[in-house]
Design a protein around this motif. Structure first.
Motif, PDB file in Angstrom:
ATOM      1  N   THR A 264       0.545  10.506  -0.481  1.00 31.24           N
ATOM      2  CA  THR A 264      -0.454   9.673  -1.156  1.00 31.24           C
ATOM      3  C   THR A 264      -0.871  10.230  -2.503  1.00 31.24           C
ATOM      4  O   THR A 264      -1.724   9.651  -3.182  1.00 31.24           O
ATOM      5  N   ALA A 265      -0.253  11.321  -2.904  1.00 24.42           N
ATOM      6  CA  ALA A 265      -0.571  11.908  -4.203  1.00 24.42           C
ATOM      7  C   ALA A 265      -0.089  10.970  -5.311  1.00 24.42           C
ATOM      8  O   ALA A 265       1.048  10.485  -5.247  1.00 24.42           O
ATOM      9  N   PRO A 266      -0.916  10.691  -6.294  1.00 27.96           N
ATOM     10  CA  PRO A 266      -0.473   9.830  -7.400  1.00 27.96           C
ATOM     11  C   PRO A 266       0.737  10.455  -8.104  1.00 27.96           C
ATOM     12  O   PRO A 266       0.810  11.677  -8.258  1.00 27.96           O
ATOM     13  N   VAL A 267       1.664   9.618  -8.495  1.00 23.50           N
ATOM     14  CA  VAL A 267       2.839  10.085  -9.223  1.00 23.50           C
ATOM     15  C   VAL A 267       2.407  10.333 -10.668  1.00 23.50           C
ATOM     16  O   VAL A 267       1.823   9.444 -11.307  1.00 23.50           O
ATOM     17  N   PRO A 268       2.673  11.541 -11.193  1.00 23.20           N
ATOM     18  CA  PRO A 268       2.264  11.825 -12.579  1.00 23.20           C
ATOM     19  C   PRO A 268       2.984  10.891 -13.562  1.00 23.20           C
ATOM     20  O   PRO A 268       4.156  10.575 -13.375  1.00 23.20           O
ATOM     21  N   ALA A 269       2.270  10.471 -14.589  1.00 24.47           N
ATOM     22  CA  ALA A 269       2.867   9.629 -15.621  1.00 24.47           C
ATOM     23  C   ALA A 269       3.848  10.456 -16.440  1.00 24.47           C
ATOM     24  O   ALA A 269       3.604  11.621 -16.710  1.00 24.47           O
TER      25      ALA A 269
ATOM     26  N   ALA B   5       0.827  -1.217   0.000  1.00 24.84           N
ATOM     27  CA  ALA B   5       0.000   0.000   0.000  1.00 24.84           C
ATOM     28  C   ALA B   5       0.854   1.257   0.000  1.00 24.84           C
ATOM     29  O   ALA B   5       0.546   2.225  -0.695  1.00 24.84           O
ATOM     30  N   VAL B   6       1.951   1.237   0.758  1.00 24.53           N
ATOM     31  CA  VAL B   6       2.822   2.413   0.805  1.00 24.53           C
ATOM     32  C   VAL B   6       3.557   2.572  -0.525  1.00 24.53           C
ATOM     33  O   VAL B   6       3.648   3.681  -1.058  1.00 24.53           O
ATOM     34  N   GLU B   7       4.061   1.469  -1.087  1.00 27.34           N
ATOM     35  CA  GLU B   7       4.744   1.549  -2.383  1.00 27.34           C
ATOM     36  C   GLU B   7       3.817   2.079  -3.479  1.00 27.34           C
ATOM     37  O   GLU B   7       4.254   2.825  -4.351  1.00 27.34           O
ATOM     38  N   ALA B   8       2.550   1.723  -3.417  1.00 22.73           N
ATOM     39  CA  ALA B   8       1.571   2.181  -4.413  1.00 22.73           C
ATOM     40  C   ALA B   8       1.058   3.598  -4.111  1.00 22.73           C
ATOM     41  O   ALA B   8       0.219   4.109  -4.836  1.00 22.73           O
ATOM     42  N   ARG B   9       1.556   4.202  -3.033  1.00 23.44           N
ATOM     43  CA  ARG B   9       1.170   5.545  -2.602  1.00 23.44           C
ATOM     44  C   ARG B   9      -0.318   5.629  -2.221  1.00 23.44           C
ATOM     45  O   ARG B   9      -0.940   6.685  -2.293  1.00 23.44           O
ATOM     46  N   LEU B  10      -0.878   4.503  -1.816  1.00 24.28           N
ATOM     47  CA  LEU B  10      -2.259   4.472  -1.354  1.00 24.28           C
ATOM     48  C   LEU B  10      -2.336   4.799   0.130  1.00 24.28           C
ATOM     49  O   LEU B  10      -3.407   5.097   0.649  1.00 24.28           O
ATOM     50  N   ALA B  11      -1.197   4.721   0.801  1.00 21.08           N
ATOM     51  CA  ALA B  11      -1.073   5.095   2.209  1.00 21.08           C
ATOM     52  C   ALA B  11       0.265   5.791   2.388  1.00 21.08           C
ATOM     53  O   ALA B  11       1.256   5.408   1.763  1.00 21.08           O
ATOM     54  N   ALA B  12       0.278   6.807   3.239  1.00 16.83           N
ATOM     55  CA  ALA B  12       1.524   7.502   3.540  1.00 16.83           C
ATOM     56  C   ALA B  12       2.375   6.677   4.487  1.00 16.83           C
ATOM     57  O   ALA B  12       3.593   6.765   4.488  1.00 16.83           O
TER      58      ALA B  12
END
Length: 110
Positions: free
Chosen positions: A104-109, A24-31
């Motif tokens: 948790t901000a999505p990383v821009p493509a 979850a942290v690697e996917a930035r779904l949780a800080a």
């Protein structure tokens, strides 16, 4: 300011708890995800009272990322009916809330 949430789940081993937390942290779904345990859970399951050792994972996320975090946990979890409980954070420091939002901000493509 984005509303922060804590999301709790449990699993039956420390290794699985670490996997759920890291994923979850690697996917930035949780800080952040905190693993605690073992704990003892007593519950009804299939017409019996069960007592099992489990590990609790507490995720720190935002309201905006909750649905994706829930979907991630449902896909990654091996329980038939995993506990996924979200609680709104009603008070927190501004710096903490900013950190949770930033992490948790999505990383821009690219």
């Amino acid at each position: 300011m984005t509303l922060a949430w804590t999301v709790t789940t449990t699993t039956d081993s420390a290794a699985k708890a670490q996997e759920l937390a890291r994923g979850a942290v690697e996917a930035r779904l949780a800080a952040c995800a905190q693993v605690s345990g073992p704990i003892t859970s007593v519950y009804h399951w299939r017409n019996a009272i069960e007592t099992e050792e489990e590990w609790r994972i507490l995720f720190k996320t935002t309201e905006a990322r909750y649905e994706e975090l829930q979907a991630h946990l449902l896909a990654a979890h091996d329980y038939d009916t995993p506990e996924i409980v979200a609680t709104a954070v009603v008070r927190a420091s501004a710096a903490y809330l900013e950190w949770v939002e930033a992490e948790t901000a999505p990383v821009p493509a690219e």
